[in-house]
Design a protein around this motif. Structure first.
Motif, PDB file in Angstrom:
ATOM      1  N   GLU A  30     -47.427 -20.415  36.584  1.00 44.71           N
ATOM      2  CA  GLU A  30     -46.207 -20.403  35.767  1.00 44.71           C
ATOM      3  C   GLU A  30     -46.357 -21.354  34.578  1.00 44.71           C
ATOM      4  N   SER A  31     -46.858 -22.538  34.837  1.00 42.77           N
ATOM      5  CA  SER A  31     -47.084 -23.514  33.766  1.00 42.77           C
ATOM      6  C   SER A  31     -48.146 -23.021  32.782  1.00 42.77           C
ATOM      7  N   LYS A  34     -46.584 -20.575  30.452  1.00 40.55           N
ATOM      8  CA  LYS A  34     -45.664 -21.247  29.522  1.00 40.55           C
ATOM      9  C   LYS A  34     -46.423 -21.931  28.388  1.00 40.55           C
ATOM     10  N   ASN A  35     -47.601 -22.472  28.714  1.00 40.45           N
ATOM     11  CA  ASN A  35     -48.377 -23.224  27.730  1.00 40.45           C
ATOM     12  C   ASN A  35     -49.404 -22.380  26.989  1.00 40.45           C
TER      13      ASN A  35
END
Length: 143
Positions: A30-31, A34-35
């Motif tokens: 998920e991170s 996002k990045n």
């Protein structure tokens, strides 16, 4: 660069990330998204399909890699080589849409970009041995 190559490069980046950081895979993914600047759904989907196969079958994939990487344990390999082999082996073993030669060629090409000078030959050698074992009827070289 095609979308599938981009997906495979993202797979390698994510696998590298997971080896260097502790935490739950889902949280890290998920991170990661996002990045990451990639917002194309087909790229994300293909990336996640490969990652799912790797994580769901990691023991089987790693056992196969250990068997065919003469005198090399997974822990002695570079992080990039180890994960390129995992990615390509998972495609050889579980993908119904990727031809075996494409899986190997893609891993070798990505090894040229992210690996050491020895990585492409090492990756190619191990994957050729795996292909001979899994699919002996597939010719290794084009006629």
């Amino acid at each position: 660069m095609g979308n599938r190559r981009f997906s495979r490069e993202l797979v390698i980046q994510f696998l590298y990330l997971t080896e260097m950081n502790e935490g739950e895979t889902e949280d890290q993914l998920e991170s990661f998204w996002k990045n990451n600047s990639c917002k194309e759904k087909d790229v994300q989907s293909f990336t996640e399909d490969i990652l799912r196969d790797i994580f769901d079958h990691k023991k089987e994939i790693d056992a196969l890699l250990e068997k065919f990487s003469d005198n090399w344990t997974l822990s002695r390999m570079t992080v990039i080589d180890r994960n390129l082999l995992r990615m390509a082996a998972s495609e050889l073993m579980y993908s119904k849409t990727v031809p075996p030669k494409v899986a190997i060629d893609e891993a070798v090409e990505i090894a040229k970009k992210f690996g050491t000078a020895d990585s492409p030959n090492f990756i190619n050698g191990v994957l050729d041995r795996i292909l001979k074992e899994l699919k002996p009827d597939v010719p290794l070289k084009s006629a």
